[in-house]
Every structure is written in structure tokens, then in C-alpha cells.
Design a protein around this motif. Structure first.
Motif, PDB file in Angstrom:
ATOM      1  N   LEU A 185      28.329  57.138  49.507  1.00  0.00           N
ATOM      2  CA  LEU A 185      28.164  56.471  48.210  1.00  0.00           C
ATOM      3  C   LEU A 185      29.498  56.209  47.519  1.00  0.00           C
ATOM      4  O   LEU A 185      29.609  55.297  46.710  1.00  0.00           O
ATOM      5  N   VAL A 186      30.510  57.015  47.851  1.00  0.00           N
ATOM      6  CA  VAL A 186      31.837  56.799  47.283  1.00  0.00           C
ATOM      7  C   VAL A 186      32.336  55.384  47.624  1.00  0.00           C
ATOM      8  O   VAL A 186      33.014  54.737  46.837  1.00  0.00           O
ATOM      9  N   PHE A 187      31.959  54.898  48.817  1.00  0.00           N
ATOM     10  CA  PHE A 187      32.321  53.530  49.194  1.00  0.00           C
ATOM     11  C   PHE A 187      31.307  52.515  48.671  1.00  0.00           C
ATOM     12  O   PHE A 187      31.645  51.470  48.142  1.00  0.00           O
ATOM     13  N   PHE A 188      30.046  52.883  48.869  1.00  0.00           N
ATOM     14  CA  PHE A 188      28.970  51.923  48.690  1.00  0.00           C
ATOM     15  C   PHE A 188      28.773  51.531  47.215  1.00  0.00           C
ATOM     16  O   PHE A 188      28.681  50.344  46.882  1.00  0.00           O
ATOM     17  N   ALA A 189      28.773  52.527  46.316  1.00  0.00           N
ATOM     18  CA  ALA A 189      28.483  52.230  44.910  1.00  0.00           C
ATOM     19  C   ALA A 189      29.551  51.334  44.262  1.00  0.00           C
ATOM     20  O   ALA A 189      29.210  50.333  43.628  1.00  0.00           O
ATOM     21  N   PRO A 190      30.839  51.636  44.421  1.00  0.00           N
ATOM     22  CA  PRO A 190      31.828  50.730  43.824  1.00  0.00           C
ATOM     23  C   PRO A 190      31.758  49.320  44.418  1.00  0.00           C
ATOM     24  O   PRO A 190      32.054  48.343  43.730  1.00  0.00           O
ATOM     25  N   LEU A 247      30.362  43.039  38.883  1.00  0.00           N
ATOM     26  CA  LEU A 247      29.528  42.919  37.684  1.00  0.00           C
ATOM     27  C   LEU A 247      30.251  42.311  36.481  1.00  0.00           C
ATOM     28  O   LEU A 247      29.789  41.329  35.904  1.00  0.00           O
ATOM     29  N   LEU A 248      31.354  42.904  36.072  1.00  0.00           N
ATOM     30  CA  LEU A 248      32.069  42.374  34.908  1.00  0.00           C
ATOM     31  C   LEU A 248      33.358  41.662  35.306  1.00  0.00           C
ATOM     32  O   LEU A 248      33.752  40.685  34.678  1.00  0.00           O
ATOM     33  N   ALA A 249      33.980  42.141  36.392  1.00  0.00           N
ATOM     34  CA  ALA A 249      35.247  41.534  36.827  1.00  0.00           C
ATOM     35  C   ALA A 249      35.076  40.039  37.077  1.00  0.00           C
ATOM     36  O   ALA A 249      35.928  39.226  36.703  1.00  0.00           O
ATOM     37  N   ASP A 250      33.947  39.680  37.696  1.00  0.00           N
ATOM     38  CA  ASP A 250      33.740  38.277  38.024  1.00  0.00           C
ATOM     39  C   ASP A 250      33.523  37.423  36.776  1.00  0.00           C
ATOM     40  O   ASP A 250      33.870  36.247  36.750  1.00  0.00           O
ATOM     41  N   GLU A 251      32.984  38.011  35.740  1.00  0.00           N
ATOM     42  CA  GLU A 251      32.811  37.281  34.477  1.00  0.00           C
ATOM     43  C   GLU A 251      34.176  37.034  33.829  1.00  0.00           C
ATOM     44  O   GLU A 251      34.412  35.973  33.250  1.00  0.00           O
ATOM     45  N   TRP A 252      35.051  38.027  33.937  1.00  0.00           N
ATOM     46  CA  TRP A 252      36.410  37.814  33.409  1.00  0.00           C
ATOM     47  C   TRP A 252      37.109  36.728  34.205  1.00  0.00           C
ATOM     48  O   TRP A 252      37.747  35.838  33.646  1.00  0.00           O
ATOM     49  N   ARG A 253      36.994  36.810  35.555  1.00  0.00           N
ATOM     50  CA  ARG A 253      37.714  35.873  36.413  1.00  0.00           C
ATOM     51  C   ARG A 253      37.275  34.428  36.144  1.00  0.00           C
ATOM     52  O   ARG A 253      38.092  33.546  35.985  1.00  0.00           O
ATOM     53  N   SER A 254      35.973  34.218  36.083  1.00  0.00           N
ATOM     54  CA  SER A 254      35.489  32.837  35.978  1.00  0.00           C
ATOM     55  C   SER A 254      35.471  32.337  34.535  1.00  0.00           C
ATOM     56  O   SER A 254      35.211  31.163  34.296  1.00  0.00           O
ATOM     57  N   GLY A 255      35.746  33.199  33.575  1.00  0.00           N
ATOM     58  CA  GLY A 255      35.751  32.764  32.180  1.00  0.00           C
ATOM     59  C   GLY A 255      34.381  32.794  31.527  1.00  0.00           C
ATOM     60  O   GLY A 255      34.255  32.501  30.340  1.00  0.00           O
ATOM     61  N   THR A 256      33.348  33.118  32.307  1.00  0.00           N
ATOM     62  CA  THR A 256      32.000  33.134  31.730  1.00  0.00           C
ATOM     63  C   THR A 256      31.833  34.265  30.717  1.00  0.00           C
ATOM     64  O   THR A 256      30.928  34.225  29.888  1.00  0.00           O
ATOM     65  N   MET A 257      32.722  35.261  30.780  1.00  0.00           N
ATOM     66  CA  MET A 257      32.647  36.368  29.827  1.00  0.00           C
ATOM     67  C   MET A 257      32.727  35.854  28.396  1.00  0.00           C
ATOM     68  O   MET A 257      32.029  36.344  27.511  1.00  0.00           O
ATOM     69  N   GLU A 258      33.586  34.852  28.204  1.00  0.00           N
ATOM     70  CA  GLU A 258      33.787  34.345  26.853  1.00  0.00           C
ATOM     71  C   GLU A 258      32.498  33.784  26.268  1.00  0.00           C
ATOM     72  O   GLU A 258      32.215  33.927  25.085  1.00  0.00           O
ATOM     73  N   VAL A 306      38.595  43.161  43.772  1.00  0.00           N
ATOM     74  CA  VAL A 306      39.277  44.090  44.673  1.00  0.00           C
ATOM     75  C   VAL A 306      39.852  45.265  43.882  1.00  0.00           C
ATOM     76  O   VAL A 306      39.672  46.432  44.253  1.00  0.00           O
ATOM     77  N   VAL A 307      40.511  44.940  42.778  1.00  0.00           N
ATOM     78  CA  VAL A 307      41.058  46.000  41.931  1.00  0.00           C
ATOM     79  C   VAL A 307      39.924  46.881  41.398  1.00  0.00           C
ATOM     80  O   VAL A 307      40.023  48.105  41.387  1.00  0.00           O
ATOM     81  N   ALA A 308      38.831  46.252  40.989  1.00  0.00           N
ATOM     82  CA  ALA A 308      37.695  47.009  40.477  1.00  0.00           C
ATOM     83  C   ALA A 308      37.163  47.964  41.541  1.00  0.00           C
ATOM     84  O   ALA A 308      36.848  49.117  41.260  1.00  0.00           O
ATOM     85  N   PHE A 309      37.098  47.480  42.782  1.00  0.00           N
ATOM     86  CA  PHE A 309      36.609  48.338  43.859  1.00  0.00           C
ATOM     87  C   PHE A 309      37.540  49.525  44.079  1.00  0.00           C
ATOM     88  O   PHE A 309      37.102  50.677  44.125  1.00  0.00           O
ATOM     89  N   ILE A 310      38.832  49.243  44.176  1.00  0.00           N
ATOM     90  CA  ILE A 310      39.791  50.313  44.458  1.00  0.00           C
ATOM     91  C   ILE A 310      39.774  51.360  43.342  1.00  0.00           C
ATOM     92  O   ILE A 310      39.732  52.565  43.592  1.00  0.00           O
TER      93      ILE A 310
END
Ligand SMILES: Nc1ncnc2c1ncn2[C@@H]1O[C@H](COP(=O)(O)OP(=O)(O)O)[C@@H](O)[C@H]1O
Ligand SMILES: [Mg+2]
Lengths: 245, 319
Positions: free
Chosen positions: A66-71, A77-88, A166-170
């Protein structure tokens, strides 16, 4: 007041979208399939190599899996919203930051539960072939749910602080791994620190549940960690208000 | 009519940068207002405060009488927002996306289908309804962004650079669509293109370096700036600081610039003097030169337009 009603509607809508989004993506299938195969291997290896129909090895391996699987589930979830700008746009809809976090978290949890549900095949098979303590399996599954839920919450918080999956996963992996490792090195810790390390380590609490002992203190431990991480994610989202995001 | 949007001394700082600096303005219900300014002027930051993305560092904004910080959820319910660069969920379908937005906005199940169809019709998306968002052209992405901004029939629609990145035909279509939305709703849009506000807006707020430097209808601003005159001078036999002080001292001179001395002819300076509408400074400058014993080598008068003023802002920003 209608405020609350609209909030929950928003959280539910976000949950729905997020849950569907998982199954619209090849990555999710890859991650889930890998999880099921690895879990299956731990189960099958004891079955065929040792001729024992038992889920013991599986539950021993699960915390590390789970240490691998859960992250990996939580990273987008949120990183992609920041990346694509949809968070705004998302944040300026009439939903509270907590609703956004909750909707996303529950979606990840639901995906995890789907995968975990499939693994029920292993104890069922074991039950058919040999002797399985039903009560212990139930308790161990509660443990898996709490452990997975905790790691997912860690992963979600990690996903709030960066625009890179990737950063979020690490980051999520690192924190989960530390929680995991604490239990393994507890014997090496200086005596005064042992109780503290045991209290923080995931292992101690999961081990009880895996053995079939449902203790409210262990349950509370996981629930508090989950709450802490979700609030952490909320306050990270709120950081935009003062910081320079 | 009382103000529908009311900003008072709105200020936002990012660390040491004052992105928006004591901005005040009012928007009446039904108006279409353009926030015009070069890149980095503070348009997006202003909109982020209006849409409750982040609170002002100082000052306040009210929408329909509600403070955006205190009544954040209620304000957000009443406005539609299309951020810069049109962020959409590419992995969804067009209908699915609008359905999601309608759900998050709490539109009842019985109303949802109608709300989506109305937004689709309004924004000319009919042919795209079954397509994935990722397959839309830029123009249709923009339409989808507009459709989500009006799906809940908001009082106020906020559009950040809604035509940036479109080709000329798409720009015409999207402007027409915005005008149509503006015939029913209060709209605030931002742009760095002067022609855009003239084509779409009832009123213009010109923003530069975080400050509002002009506020009026396009026609008002034109006539306000139209009359301004700029005199270009070439004067010999003077000292730089003397010249600058003397020109600045002429009654009616609003802005004086004196260049570096000419490399070949020492003591010859190029200067420019700007004056307001209907103020002719030519005679005063001639008399000044005679009195001081300077040689007036050249004098050229030019009438300044709104375009000139705005271009200056933009060029300086680009430099
Ligand atoms: N997140 C941020 N962090 C730091 N500075 C920012 C941030 N966003 C904008 N700025 C600065 O604030 C100023 C105004 O930016 P912005 O509001 O985006 O202008 P516009 O939308 O008019 O181009 C610029 O100088 C920009 O560099
Ligand atoms: Mg901008």
C-alpha cells in the motif's frame, strides 16, 4: 440553511466525476491490475509453494504494498487540477475547500475499495480449500481499509502541494514509507523513544487488526491520521489566499 | 441605479509586488465593462479577488451588496467565471462536463437537463454535444467555457481574456456571443486589446501597474484623450535641467520630457511637452525661448489619441 445542502451536493458531484475519471484512464487500470497481481502472488505462493491455504503472508505484505499503491491512486487528485489550471475554476464554484478535498478523497477511497473488494477472492478461496478464521479476515480487511485510507489521505495532501503528479507520488510515498519503516526499526530506537515510535508507527496498529483484534485505540489512530491529512490538504488549498500560488 | 459590483481600494500584494494597488470602481447591473491593460497590469489578480479565489490584501469588493470575503459562497453562487486560458477537463465529454458543472452548482436534477440545453443553445454548442472536450477546436473550447459560466443563469459573468489565442474569425464570433450574453447579464471582461473593448463594452476601466488610470465609455475616453496635444521640440543653447524646469513651469504643461543632449550638436536637446485638450502651448514656448535666449530649432504639434496613450503603456511594458 441551504449552505450545507449545496456543500454536500458539491462534494458528491466532485466525488462522482473523480470516480468516473479513474476508470476513464489507462493508468488507473494498470495500477489496480498490478496491485491485484502482486496481492494474488503473495496469496498463491503460500498456497502452491507451501501447500497452505492461508491469507497470513498476504496481510504481512499488504502494508508495504500500500505504500506504493495508495500514493499512486492519490497523486493526480489535486496536482492535476493545479497543472491544468482547472483548480482556479473549481475553487471559485460554490463549494468549500473541504468539499473539494472530501469529494476527491472519497473517490480515491472508493477506487481502493473496488480493488480491495476483488482481493476478497483470496480469503474466499482459502476458506474453500482450508481453514480460515472468518472473524480474523473481517478484522484484517477493516485494517486494510483503515491503512489504505490513511495512506490515501497522505497521498492526497501530497497532491495538494504540487502541480506535478510525479512529485506528489514521491512525496506521498516518502511519508507513507516513513510511517511504515518506523514500525520496522522500533527495536533499534533508544529506549525512551520506543513508546513514541510505536505510537506513531503504522505497523503496531495494523498488526493488531491483522491478528483479528479490533481495538478502538488502533481505529482511532488511523482515523486521526486521516483527519489530520485531510485538514492538511484543506489548509494547503487555502494557502493560495496568503501565499503566491 | 446603484452599483452591482463595488470595489473599494482593492489591493493585492504578492510578496513585495503590488499586483493590484488601491483599485476602486463600480459596475451597474446590466453593464458590460472591459478591464483593459497590458500584460502584468493586474487584470487577472483583480478578477481572482472578485471570484473569491483569493481575498484582497486590503480594501474590499461587494457583489450585489455582499462582501466577497464574508459571503464568499453566496457571491460564488451568483457569478459565472471563465479563467484565462479556458481550463476544462479534457478527459470528459461536452455534455458530461456541463452536467458536472450543473451538479456542483447544485442545480436540481429536474432542472439540470433544461439548464444544460439552454447553455448549449446560447453558446452555439449544439453540434459538439457528443464530442469529447479534448476534440474541440479553440473556438469551441471557448464556447464551452462560456456555457459553463452561464449554466446557472448568474447575475454576473467574469471573463478573463476571453478571445486570447483565437483566430480572427473565432474572435468575431466569440465577441458576438459575449455581446449577446451582455444583453441579459452584467459582464466584466479583461483584455489587452483596445479594439475589443470598443467592440464589446459599454464602459472601460484602463488598468496599468495595478492602478485604474481611466474610467469611462469608449467615446468618453476618446474625447478625453483625443484633444491632448504633444509638442515635439528641438532647442539649442540651453542646459538640460534648466530646460526641463522651465518647460515644466509653463502653465498648462502636463508632462515634460527632455532627452539627452545631441551627440553632434552640444547644447541641443529634443524635448516633448504634452498638454490637455484645447491647450495650445506653442506661443508660450516660443516666448520662453526668446526670453532665455535659447534657439528654437524645431517645433511640431501632434494630436494624441486613446490608441497612442494605450500603445505607450503596452510598449513600455514590453520593453
Ligand atoms: N502568483 C503570483 N505570484 C507572484 N506574482 C504574481 C502572481 N500572479 C501575478 N503576479 C504578478 O502580479 C502582477 C499582475 O499580474 P496579473 O494580475 O496576472 O496581470 P494581468 O492579468 O493583467 O496580465 C504581475 O506583475 C505579475 O507578475
Ligand atoms: Mg491575466
Amino acid at each position: 440553511m441551504s449552505g450545507k445542502g449545496v456543500g454536500m451536493t458539491g462534494a458528491y458531484a466532485i466525488f462522482r466525476r473523480e470516480f468516473a475519471a479513474y476508470f476513464g484512464q489507462p493508468v488507473a487500470y494498470v495500477v489496480i491490475t498490478a496491485y491485484l497481481l502482486i496481492c494474488g502472488w503473495f496469496f498463491a505462493s503460500t498456497l502452491f509453494l507451501e501447500g497452505q491455504a492461508t491469507v497470513r503472508t498476504y496481510f504481512e505484505a499488504a502494508p508495504l504494498l500500500l505504500v506504493f499503491f495508495a500514493p499512486a491512486i492519490a497523486m493526480r487528485l489535486l496536482a492535476d487540477e493545479w497543472r491544468s489550471g482547472t483548480m482556479e475554476l473549481l475553487i471559485t464554484l460554490p463549494v468549500r475547500d473541504m468539499d473539494v478535498v472530501l469529494g476527491k478523497y472519497l473517490a480515491a477511497l472508493a477506487v481502493f475499495m473496488v480493488a480491495q473488494g476483488v482481493t476478497l477472492l483470496y480469503p474466499l478461496t482459502a476458506g474453500l480449500l482450508g481453514n480460515v478464521d472468518g472473524g480474523q479476515v473481517v478484522s484484517a480487511y477493516i485494517g486494510m481499509l483503515l491503512l489504505g485510507g490513511t495512506y490515501l489521505a497522505v497521498g492526497l495532501w501530497a497532491s495538494a502541494v504540487t502541480a506535478s503528479q510525479v512529485v506528489a507520488f514521491i512525496l506521498g510515498f516518502f511519508v507513507c514509507f516513513v510511517l511504515f519503516l518506523l514500525g520496522k526499526v522500533v527495536a533499534l530506537a533508544p529506549a525512551p523513544l520506543v513508546p513514541l515510535a510505536e505510537a506513531i508507527a503504522v505497523d503496531t496498529h495494523f498488526a493488531n487488526l491483522a491478528r483479528g483484534v479490533v481495538d478502538s485505540r488502533d481505529v482511532l489512530y488511523f482515523l486521526s491520521l486521516i483527519a489530520l491529512c485531510l485538514l492538511g490538504a484543506v489548509s494547503t488549498l487555502e494557502g493560495r489566499k496568503w501565499g503566491s500560488r | 441605479m446603484e452599483a452591482f459590483v463595488e470595489a473599494e481600494n482593492l489591493t493585492r500584494t504578492y510578496g513585495a509586488v503590488r499586483a493590484v494597488d488601491r483599485v476602486s470602481f463600480q459596475i451597474r447591473k446590466g453593464e458590460v465593462v472591459g478591464l483593459l491593460g497590458p500584460n502584468g497590469a493586474g487584470k487577472t489578480t483583480t478578477m481572482k479577488m472578485l471570484t473569491c479565489f483569493m481575498p484582497p490584501t486590503e480594501g474590499r469588493v461587494r457583489v450585489a451588496g455582499l462582501d466577497v470575503v464574508e459571503h464568499s459562497l453566496e457571491v460564488r453562487r451568483r457569478l459565472g467565471y471563465l479563467p484565462e486560458n479556458v481550463p476544462l477537463y479534457d478527459e470528459m465529454g461536452v455534455w458530461e462536463y456541463l452536467d458536472f458543472m450543473a451538479r456542483v452548482r447544485g442545480i436540481e436534477a429536474s432542472e439540470r437537463g433544461r439548464a444544460i440545453r439552454r447553455a448549449v443553445a446560447r453558446c452555439g454548442l449544439g453540434a459538439m454535444i457528443g464530442k469529447p472536450v479534448s476534440a474541440l477546436s479553440k473556438g469551441y473550447r471557448q464556447r464551452l467555457g462560456l456555457a459553463q459560466a452561464v449554466i446557472h443563469d448568474p447575475d454576473l459573468v467574469i471573463l478573463d481574456e476571453p478571445t486570447t489565442g483565437l483566430d480572427p474569425n473565432q474572435i468575431v464570433e466569440i465577441r458576438q456571443l459575449i455581446r449577446q450574453i451582455g444583453s441579459e447579464k452584467t459582464v466584466l471582461l479583461s483584455t489587452h486589446i483596445l479594439q475589443e473593448v470598443e467592440a464589446v463594452c459599454d464602459r472601460v476601466l484602463i488598468i496599468n501597474d495595478g492602478r485604474i488610470i481611466a474610467d469611462g465609455t469608449p467615446a468618453q475616453l476618446h474625447s478625453e484623450f483625443q484633444g491632448a496635444q504633444e509638442l515635439s521640440l528641438l532647442i539649442g543653447g540651453a542646459a538640460h535641467d534648466d530646460l526641463s524646469a522651465a518647460l515644466g513651469g509653463i502653465a498648462g504643461a502636463e508632462r515634460v520630457q527632455v532627452g539627452e543632449p545631441d551627440a553632434r550638436n552640444s547644447g541641443v536637446f529634443a524635448a516633448s511637452v504634452t498638454s490637455g485638450k484645447d491647450t495650445d502651448l506653442r506661443e508660450a514656448i516660443f516666448r520662453l525661448c526668446v526670453q532665455r535666449g535659447w534657439v528654437l530649432l524645431e517645433m511640431h504639434r501632434r494630436v494624441v489619441s486613446l490608441e497612442d496613450i494605450f500603445r505607450k503603456l503596452t510598449v513600455r511594458e514590453g520593453a
